[in-house]
Design an enzyme around this catalytic site. Sequence first.
Site, PDB file in Angstrom:
ATOM      1  N   ASP A  62       0.860  -1.193   0.000  1.00  0.00           N
ATOM      2  CA  ASP A  62       0.000   0.000   0.000  1.00  0.00           C
ATOM      3  C   ASP A  62       0.897   1.244   0.000  1.00  0.00           C
ATOM      4  O   ASP A  62       1.047   1.921   1.009  1.00  0.00           O
ATOM      5  CB  ASP A  62      -0.896  -0.025   1.247  1.00  0.00           C
ATOM      6  CG  ASP A  62      -1.867   1.151   1.289  1.00  0.00           C
ATOM      7  OD1 ASP A  62      -1.855   1.978   0.357  1.00  0.00           O
ATOM      8  OD2 ASP A  62      -2.633   1.232   2.266  1.00  0.00           O
ATOM      9  N   LYS A  64       0.456   3.774  -2.159  1.00  0.00           N
ATOM     10  CA  LYS A  64      -0.314   4.900  -2.712  1.00  0.00           C
ATOM     11  C   LYS A  64       0.539   5.718  -3.673  1.00  0.00           C
ATOM     12  O   LYS A  64       0.687   6.941  -3.547  1.00  0.00           O
ATOM     13  CB  LYS A  64      -0.880   5.769  -1.589  1.00  0.00           C
ATOM     14  CG  LYS A  64      -1.872   5.008  -0.718  1.00  0.00           C
ATOM     15  CD  LYS A  64      -2.714   5.894   0.162  1.00  0.00           C
ATOM     16  CE  LYS A  64      -3.694   5.087   0.970  1.00  0.00           C
ATOM     17  NZ  LYS A  64      -3.088   4.186   1.980  1.00  0.00           N
ATOM     18  N   ASP A  67       2.949   9.546  -8.658  1.00  0.00           N
ATOM     19  CA  ASP A  67       3.976  10.375  -9.281  1.00  0.00           C
ATOM     20  C   ASP A  67       3.809  10.379 -10.798  1.00  0.00           C
ATOM     21  O   ASP A  67       2.807   9.874 -11.315  1.00  0.00           O
ATOM     22  CB  ASP A  67       5.361   9.848  -8.849  1.00  0.00           C
ATOM     23  CG  ASP A  67       6.359  10.972  -8.631  1.00  0.00           C
ATOM     24  OD1 ASP A  67       6.494  11.826  -9.547  1.00  0.00           O
ATOM     25  OD2 ASP A  67       6.991  11.007  -7.575  1.00  0.00           O
TER      26      ASP A  67
HETATM   27  P1  XMP Z   1      -7.069   0.591  10.228  1.00  0.00           P
HETATM   28  O1  XMP Z   1      -6.142   0.496  11.391  1.00  0.00           O
HETATM   29  O2  XMP Z   1      -7.793   1.882  10.157  1.00  0.00           O
HETATM   30  O3  XMP Z   1      -6.065   0.527   8.962  1.00  0.00           O
HETATM   31  O4  XMP Z   1      -7.969  -0.600  10.097  1.00  0.00           O
HETATM   32  C1  XMP Z   1      -6.487   0.741   7.648  1.00  0.00           C
HETATM   33  C2  XMP Z   1      -5.337   0.534   6.710  1.00  0.00           C
HETATM   34  O5  XMP Z   1      -5.763   0.817   5.391  1.00  0.00           O
HETATM   35  C3  XMP Z   1      -5.173   2.023   4.941  1.00  0.00           C
HETATM   36  N1  XMP Z   1      -6.282   2.835   4.472  1.00  0.00           N
HETATM   37  C4  XMP Z   1      -6.508   3.126   3.223  1.00  0.00           C
HETATM   38  N2  XMP Z   1      -5.827   2.822   2.135  1.00  0.00           N
HETATM   39  N3  XMP Z   1      -7.452   3.957   0.839  1.00  0.00           N
HETATM   40  C5  XMP Z   1      -6.297   3.244   0.931  1.00  0.00           C
HETATM   41  O6  XMP Z   1      -5.662   2.995  -0.103  1.00  0.00           O
HETATM   42  C6  XMP Z   1      -8.170   4.289   1.906  1.00  0.00           C
HETATM   43  O7  XMP Z   1      -9.212   4.911   1.833  1.00  0.00           O
HETATM   44  C7  XMP Z   1      -7.664   3.862   3.148  1.00  0.00           C
HETATM   45  N4  XMP Z   1      -8.138   3.996   4.380  1.00  0.00           N
HETATM   46  C8  XMP Z   1      -7.264   3.357   5.178  1.00  0.00           C
HETATM   47  C9  XMP Z   1      -4.467   2.665   6.093  1.00  0.00           C
HETATM   48  O8  XMP Z   1      -3.316   3.338   5.673  1.00  0.00           O
HETATM   49  C10 XMP Z   1      -4.155   1.456   6.939  1.00  0.00           C
HETATM   50  O9  XMP Z   1      -2.989   0.805   6.448  1.00  0.00           O
END
Ligand code: XMP
Length: 216
Positions: A62, A64, A67
Amino acid sequence: MTLTPKSRLIIALDVTDRTEALSIAEKLGGAVDAIKVNYPLVLVCGLGIIKDIKKYANVIADFKVADIPNTNSLICRETFEAGADAIICQGFVGKDSVKACVDVANKYGREVYVVTEMSHPGALDFLQPHAFELVDLAFRAGASGIIAPATRPERLVDIRCRAGDMKILSPGVGAQGGDARKAIDAGADFVIVGRSIYNAEDPYAAAVNFIEQLRR
Ligand code: XMP
């Protein structure tokens, strides 16, 4: 690999201690469909942690990625060389940047997932008004799927309609307030859960509890 729904659970392994990360991965790897790593763990342990975790489960990076196309290609190449099965990139940088990720993924036989509307409240500022366009962009760029919010199941329903056959990975369950079962019922293929599992007294029991909810 191609991410296939079995348990439908992906753990977000955002711990920052290598021993703890590998211990959780070893215990939960066989139960979950994938382990998602993010900057907190990789910045502490290095990219090599991906190969170590891969012994136990599929790994989604992940990062994200957001660039220009050339830099995105380089990031994806290094991430796939490190063993990641899939990478998450941002869509707001445009189709050429996402396509650059997909082209590298195709070379390695791996997958790309594109962020659409994020799960946190700030996603309403800029991302939500463009979420459907981001879904369309992901499809046109040839992505395997998208990331969409478990915190807003009503949005997941609309995003599902728009996403066609693309897979939906849905974060925001537990600590951010989303409900795993509601997210799947609204159209997600997988839920992503972090803190509610790795901060639990017994992470394995917490994961099994989520898997039970997803099975119903
Ligand atoms: P938690 O602790 O909140 O962790 O269950 C969530 C994990 O997912 C990532 N995260 C996202 N990644 N779009 C993403 O690409 C999103 O909307 C999003 N929301 C949460 C966050 O960084 C963590 O690793």
